[in-house]
Every structure is written in C-alpha cells, then in structure tokens.
Design a protein around this motif. Structure first.
Motif, PDB file in Angstrom:
ATOM      1  N   ASN A  62      29.990   9.194  52.516  1.00  0.00           N
ATOM      2  CA  ASN A  62      31.154   9.838  51.937  1.00  0.00           C
ATOM      3  C   ASN A  62      32.356   8.908  52.099  1.00  0.00           C
ATOM      4  N   SER A  81      27.099  10.250  47.996  1.00  0.00           N
ATOM      5  CA  SER A  81      26.285  11.276  48.666  1.00  0.00           C
ATOM      6  C   SER A  81      24.799  10.954  48.551  1.00  0.00           C
ATOM      7  N   GLU A  82      24.386  10.429  47.401  1.00  0.00           N
ATOM      8  CA  GLU A  82      22.981  10.043  47.212  1.00  0.00           C
ATOM      9  C   GLU A  82      22.564   8.958  48.200  1.00  0.00           C
ATOM     10  N   ASN A 138      29.490  11.739  44.253  1.00  0.00           N
ATOM     11  CA  ASN A 138      28.068  12.084  44.096  1.00  0.00           C
ATOM     12  C   ASN A 138      27.172  10.883  44.373  1.00  0.00           C
ATOM     13  N   LYS A 139      27.560   9.721  43.849  1.00  0.00           N
ATOM     14  CA  LYS A 139      26.764   8.518  44.065  1.00  0.00           C
ATOM     15  C   LYS A 139      26.749   8.138  45.543  1.00  0.00           C
TER      16      LYS A 139
END
Length: 378
Positions: free
Chosen positions: A21, A16-17, A13-14
């Motif tokens: 990836n 992706s922010e 998730n981090k």
C-alpha cells in the motif's frame, strides 16, 4: 512531450495485488506517505530513480509506467552504448535522471557567447550527404587538416554547447557520450567519457557535433548521420579516396590502415569504414581490405590504450581541484561554475552528492570532494 505516471498501472489496486500500500511503498522508497499519495493521485511525478524502483515493485517496464503526451518541452536525449548495444529501461531511467539534474544546473550557466549557426535543412543520414556536410563545415570553420580535441572544443563553444567531463569507465558496453537538448531553454549539454581512448574520444566529440547540426533527425537516422559525419570530419572522403587508390592488395592494406590511423590520430576502425565507402564509390569488383576483425585485432595489439583522463590528469585518480581546474581549462566549460552557483543558491537540504556521482561517474566520496572544493572556492 509531457511525461506523467500511468495511473492505470500505478494505483492502489495494483499495489494491493503485490501485497503493498502507500505506506509500505513509502518505506521501501524512503519517502513520505504523503509523497506516494500525491503520485497515486496524479498530483506529482516521481524522480527517475524512484520510477525505477516502482517499476521493480510492480514488475513493469519503464515505458508501461509512464505516459507521454502534449507539445514538448521535454529534453531530447541522445545516448548510445559501446558496440551499439540496445538501451535498456534502466539506461533510459538513468539518462532521464542525468537530464533532470543537468536541467537544474543549466539555469546557472553563463555560456551565451558564440555564434548562432543554423542547423542543416532536411539532413539525410547517408554517408555521401554527411561527407558533404563535413567538408562544408571544415571550410566554414577553417579547420586544420588533422584535427585535435582543441579544434572540436572550439566548435562546441561556437555552437554554445556545454561540455561535462565524466569518468564512465572503459567497460565493454558502457556509454561513450550523452547529449541532452532542452528545447525550452534552447540549451545543449554533452557529457564526454574521459575513460575513452584518445582516438575514440575524438570520434565521439565529432559524433555529438553531428547530432547538434542535424537536430531534426531522430532515432537510427540520427545515429547514422552522426556516425557518418564524424568519420568524414576526422578523415575526409577525399583522403579516403586517395588512400584507397594506393592500396594494392589485402596483405598491404593492414599496415597502411594502422599507419594512417596513427598519423591522423583517429581509430583504425574510422579509417577502415572510410575505405569501405571509398571502395563502393570506386566500383572495385572485389574488396582489397582485410576483415574488420583483423584490423581491430591488430589495433588492440599495436596501438596505445592510454585514456584521455590519463593524458589530461596524469593520474587515474586526480584530486578534486585538479579535476575541476584542468577540465575547465581543457574543455573550456563553465559546468563547474554553474554547479557552484547552484550550490550557493540551494543551501537548504543535503548537497546533491548522489546526483553528481551518477552524472560524473564518481564515488560518493569523490563527488562530495568536488562539491566541497567548489563551495570553498566560491
């Protein structure tokens, strides 16, 4: 204390922010996607240089990126920059990388001769305690009045401390020395900067010995003790008291400090700080010492700036063979023999050129030259 990735900071998730990836991170860090996946799953730990790059990608500090827990077999690192500059996250990552490389070499070291000297019990960081410790060890080891590097090398050998020579430069804020203790192996390694002036070099040798005899001290207490011990070892408190009584005025103090520093082969700053303590003990109502800036300004104008490397190698760029052979003889170190043994047992993959260059402050070409020389000599 075990160190692992903080997966609440480093996760899919981090990434992706940040528009990334596992595949894009792998490409940027020049590793496989499988390697990044293992990091994200907590199955393996990135090397320190990769941690630095991950921190830059995520915009987080090193201490946020890792978690520390458990009973420790982690190395204990003492590293202080010139003028006591605060360490950055980059410094911590750099020293972690050095520790990781040294640990790989350490298993091949044959340094086991020597005496086992018990560390100080309940050491204190204050000057008076450190001065008493310095006097005690001077007597126990029968050290001469004025110390040379060979006297301190002998001490390192007695304490089974392995020395590593490095060319870390003489920039204003660069490192003086690095001490790494591996608790599991009970092995201590000290990296010494050969680009230091001789008087500074002696101080940092004594400073690292101070760390070694008071391993229970931590952080600033450890640094304060090592500083006070080094000053007292190189210029005993009794000598400082006697010199303090001879100084009649501020105008007379400066030439006395410079002359004393030269005769004792120590830095004027060491003499100055010892005299400051002597004045405190004497109870003088006012100081008879000039400002420290005056002392250091005069020292820079009048004293030699020749480095240890220039004296030992008679060259700013010694050949690989000179560097290895003269370092082994002078520092009585088996680091290069251990490195040669490591190289002979780890022939698959690329030689550790970048790791060695980083540790010793060499260019990649010079690091490769050292490796090639050791392989040929084996």
């Amino acid at each position: 204390m075990e160190v692992k990735l903080n997966l609440s900071v480093f996760n899919a998730n981090k990434l992706s922010e940040k528009g990334m990836n596992a595949s894009s991170v792998a490409k940027r860090l020049n590793v496989s996607r499988e390697c990044v996946s293992k990091w994200l799953n907590g199955e393996s730990m990135p090397k320190p240089d990769k941690l630095l790059q991950i921190g830059l990608i995520l915009g987080v500090a090193y201490n946020e990126l890792v978690t520390r827990f458990g009973d420790s077999a982690m190395p204990i690192v003492h590293f202080r920059k010139k003028q006591n500059r605060k360490q950055s996250d980059d410094d911590k990552i750099a020293t972690d990388a050095m520790a990781d490389f040294i640990r790989r070499i350490a298993r091949y070291s044959t340094t086991n001769a020597g005496i086992s000297i018990a560390p100080l019990e309940n050491p204190k960081p204050d000057y008076e305690y450190a001065a008493m410790a310095a006097d005690y060890f001077r007597k126990q080891l029968n050290l001469p009045r004025i110390l040379k590097s060979s006297d301190l090398v002998r001490w390192f050998k007695l304490f089974r401390i392995n020395l590593i020579p490095a060319f870390w430069g003489d920039e204003k804020y660069y490192g003086n020395a690095l001490r790494i203790y591996f608790p599991k192996e009970k092995s201590t390694w000290v990296v010494l900067n050969l680009d230091s002036k001789v008087t500074d070099f002696l101080f940092w040798m004594a400073h690292e010995i101070g760390h070694s005899i008071a391993p229970s001290l931590r952080d600033q207490d450890s640094e304060d003790f090592a500083d006070n011990f080094a000053r007292s070892l190189l210029f005993p408190s009794s000598e400082a008291d006697a010199l303090c009584r001879k100084i009649g005025s501020k105008s007379a103090a400066l030439p006395v400090i410079l002359a004393t520093a030269k005769s004792w082969n120590v830095s004027p700053y060491t003499i100055y700080q010892s005299l400051v303590r002597a004045e405190e003990r004497s109870g003088f109502s006012s100081s008879r010492l000039p400002p420290v800036k005056t002392v250091m300004g005069a020292a820079n104008r009048h004293l030699s700036r020749e480095t240890v490397a220039q004296i030992v190698f008679r060259s700013d760029q010694p050949s690989s063979s000179d560097f290895v052979r003269k370092s082994e003889k002078w520092l009585e170190t088996d680091f290069f023999k251990a490195l040669a043994a490591y190289l002979s047992q780890n022939t698959s993959g690329n030689p550790p050129i970048a790791d060695l260059a980083h540790l010793l402050g060499l260019s990649p070409d010079d690091a490769y030259g050292v490796i090639r020389f050791l392989v040929q000599e084996a």
